[in-house]
Design an enzyme around this catalytic site. Structure first.
Site, PDB file in Angstrom:
ATOM      1  N   ALA A 176     -17.007  40.832  23.984  1.00 53.78           N
ATOM      2  CA  ALA A 176     -17.072  42.015  23.132  1.00 53.78           C
ATOM      3  C   ALA A 176     -17.744  43.194  23.830  1.00 53.78           C
ATOM      4  CB  ALA A 176     -17.805  41.689  21.837  1.00 53.78           C
ATOM      5  N   THR A 177     -18.640  42.915  24.750  1.00 52.22           N
ATOM      6  CA  THR A 177     -19.262  44.015  25.502  1.00 52.22           C
ATOM      7  C   THR A 177     -18.167  44.810  26.213  1.00 52.22           C
ATOM      8  OG1 THR A 177     -21.293  42.762  25.838  1.00 52.22           O
ATOM      9  CG2 THR A 177     -20.871  44.568  27.376  1.00 52.22           C
ATOM     10  N   ASN A 184     -25.539  42.600  13.872  1.00 52.47           N
ATOM     11  CA  ASN A 184     -25.896  41.314  14.481  1.00 52.47           C
ATOM     12  C   ASN A 184     -27.346  40.904  14.208  1.00 52.47           C
ATOM     13  OD1 ASN A 184     -25.936  43.694  16.292  1.00 52.47           O
ATOM     14  ND2 ASN A 184     -27.155  42.358  17.583  1.00 52.47           N
ATOM     15  N   SER A 233     -15.303  38.544  20.037  1.00 57.27           N
ATOM     16  CA  SER A 233     -15.867  37.679  21.068  1.00 57.27           C
ATOM     17  C   SER A 233     -15.720  36.225  20.634  1.00 57.27           C
ATOM     18  CB  SER A 233     -17.348  38.024  21.256  1.00 57.27           C
ATOM     19  OG  SER A 233     -17.895  37.225  22.272  1.00 57.27           O
ATOM     20  N   THR A 260      -6.615  38.340  36.798  1.00 50.82           N
ATOM     21  CA  THR A 260      -5.986  37.075  36.428  1.00 50.82           C
ATOM     22  C   THR A 260      -6.572  36.565  35.123  1.00 50.82           C
ATOM     23  OG1 THR A 260      -5.606  36.548  38.732  1.00 50.82           O
ATOM     24  CG2 THR A 260      -5.604  34.687  37.195  1.00 50.82           C
ATOM     25  N   CYS A 293     -29.522  40.034  23.018  1.00 47.09           N
ATOM     26  CA  CYS A 293     -29.069  40.849  24.140  1.00 47.09           C
ATOM     27  C   CYS A 293     -30.128  41.839  24.584  1.00 47.09           C
ATOM     28  CB  CYS A 293     -27.794  41.585  23.763  1.00 47.09           C
ATOM     29  SG  CYS A 293     -26.597  40.467  23.068  1.00 47.09           S
TER      30      CYS A 293
HETATM   31  C1  LIG Z   1     -22.344  43.033  17.427  1.00 43.53           C
HETATM   32  C2  LIG Z   1     -22.179  42.561  18.824  1.00 43.53           C
HETATM   33  N1  LIG Z   1     -21.422  43.264  19.666  1.00 43.53           N
HETATM   34  C3  LIG Z   1     -21.224  42.872  20.929  1.00 43.53           C
HETATM   35  C4  LIG Z   1     -21.825  41.742  21.442  1.00 43.53           C
HETATM   36  C5  LIG Z   1     -21.577  41.344  22.860  1.00 43.53           C
HETATM   37  O1  LIG Z   1     -20.646  40.308  22.901  1.00 43.53           O
HETATM   38  P1  LIG Z   1     -20.324  39.503  24.236  1.00 43.53           P
HETATM   39  O2  LIG Z   1     -21.423  38.510  24.391  1.00 43.53           O
HETATM   40  O3  LIG Z   1     -18.996  38.850  23.982  1.00 43.53           O
HETATM   41  O4  LIG Z   1     -20.241  40.485  25.348  1.00 43.53           O
HETATM   42  C6  LIG Z   1     -22.641  40.982  20.609  1.00 43.53           C
HETATM   43  C7  LIG Z   1     -23.335  39.785  21.125  1.00 43.53           C
HETATM   44  O5  LIG Z   1     -24.518  39.605  20.949  1.00 43.53           O
HETATM   45  C8  LIG Z   1     -22.815  41.397  19.253  1.00 43.53           C
HETATM   46  O6  LIG Z   1     -23.578  40.713  18.414  1.00 43.53           O
END
Ligand SMILES: Cc1ncc(COP(=O)(O)O)c(C=O)c1O
Length: 386
Positions: free
Chosen positions: A73-74, A153, A201, A242, A328
């Site tokens: 998701a990042t 989150n 994600s 890939t 994070c």
């Molecule tokens: C709301 C939200 N966005 C993005 C992310 C990042 O996701 P990923 O670990 O897949 O990069 C997270 C992960 O903690 C999240 O909670």
């Protein structure tokens, strides 16, 4: 009972056994490159990727060809923000987001500001909710994107996606939502909610780490993006490299299981977080909920406990894995930007705990977690009172 008890399912989730079983053949037997379709090895890999694309699309009512696989998701958030900012530069230079977004959106937005774009960061109220009138008021003729997360989150507060989608559509502005924590837990429908871009994600829904997706609407309107990663032109040229076939297969299976089992699991999670809060309230004086009382993720509970320092508190908990805030940003000792945004001050941000229940938990574990937390609070408060 298994110890320690894991209640940090917002940070990550274990790979579900059915997901792992689906993935395993793609490490060894079906190891082909999904882009090398001239032989059976590659063809089979590409077939598996397309099946997974359909499974992921079904979770949010999208079309399979609207799913772009990313590393998580990042990356999906970065692709959405940078991709729109570059591709729509001739239309405008203004983006609207919110102060409680994940750093993967906030830091991308800050970088865009550095590069000369303009960003409005909407404030939230004491529950973590944005004001729809402020969304409307922030839109200018130069606005190209609104990026508001589906569910927070840290505190679990849900955004009114359909309302934001309607406002964005009325003004001809694209709407991106980071649905990392929401997808697989609450129903999401990109058509009904008029979402143009959506980040996902796998590892938050019992899939593997290192795989995610960006949904990119292909009609009404057709969203255009500039890529961030250049190369062999994979994923319709939007994300070269890939494909991670086992990861994608696992993501597909995780999305399918989440879609089918959400309706039974969500009420169970809701009952657990409700019981957790009630149990903590019964045994700990002054416990307060962070986030919205009803418009919240079923599996999230975030509470403020007066007189505790959450980092030290958690460090001393050996039988229970919970969080102070977002994993994070846990490298920093800054107070949570999300709890700070609720307006209660630093003490609350330093004294809050996040619980994320999930498939690994049982009703008995909820009771044990209440006792573990209550006993430690009692011990710490007794020391303070001396
Ligand atoms: C709301 C939200 N966005 C993005 C992310 C990042 O996701 P990923 O670990 O897949 O990069 C997270 C992960 O903690 C999240 O909670």
């Amino acid at each position: 009972m298994q110890r320690p008890i894991y209640m940090d399912h917002h940070a990550t989730t274990p790979v579900e056994p059915r997901v792992l079983a689906a993935m395993l053949p793609y490490f060894t037997d079906v190891f082909g490159n999904a882009a090398s379709k001239d032989h059976d090895f590659g063809y089979q890999a590409s077939q598996a990727v397309e099946r997974a694309r359909a499974q992921v699309a079904a979770l949010i009512n999208a079309r399979p060809d609207e799913i772009i696989f990313t590393s998580g998701a990042t990356e999906a958030n970065n692709l959405a923000l940078f991709g729109v900012a570059e591709r729509y530069a001739d239309k405008g230079d203004h983006i609207i987001t919110c102060v409680t977004e994940h750093k993967a959106v906030l830091d991308a937005a800050k970088r865009l500001e550095y590069l000369g774009k303009r960003v409005t960061y909407l404030r939230v109220d004491q529950y973590g909710c944005i004001d729809l009138d402020e969304v409307r008021a922030a839109i200018t003729p130069k606005t190209i994107l609104i990026s508001i997360m589906a569910a927070n989150n840290e505190i679990g507060t849900l955004a009114p996606l359909a309302d934001i989608g309607r406002i964005a559509r009325e003004h001809g502005v694209l709407f991106h939502t980071d649905a990392t924590q929401a997808a697989g837990y609450i129903p999401i429908d990109v058509h009904q909610q008029q979402i143009d871009l959506l980040s996902l994600s796998a590892h938050k829904m019992y899939g593997p780490k290192g795989i995610g997706a960006l949904y990119v609407r292909r009609s009404n309107p057709r969203v255009r993006l500039a890529p961030m990663i250049y190369g062999g032109g994979h994923e319709r040229g939007l994300r070269s490299g890939t494909l991670n076939v086992p990861g994608i297969v696992g993501f597909g299976m995780a999305a399918e299981i989440a879609r089918r089992e959400m309706a039974t699991l969500a009420p169970q999670y809701r009952a657990w977080t409700t019981r957790l809060f009630a149990g903590l309230q019964e045994r700990i004086e002054g416990v307060a909920l962070n986030g919205h009382p009803t418009e919240r993720l079923p599996h999230n509970l975030n509470v403020y406990i007066p007189q505790i320092e959450s980092r030290a508190f958690i460090a001393g908990l050996h039988d229970l894995a919970i969080a102070t805030g977002s994993a994070c940003t846990s490298a920093s000792v800054e107070p949570s930007h999300v709890i700070m945004a609720l307006g209660f001050g630093e003490e609350r941000a330093h004294g809050s705990l996040r619980f994320g229940v999930g498939r690994t938990n049982t009703s008995d574990q909820i009771e044990v977690a209440i006792s573990i937390v209550a006993e430690r609070v009692a011990k710490l408060r007794a020391l303070l009172a001396r």
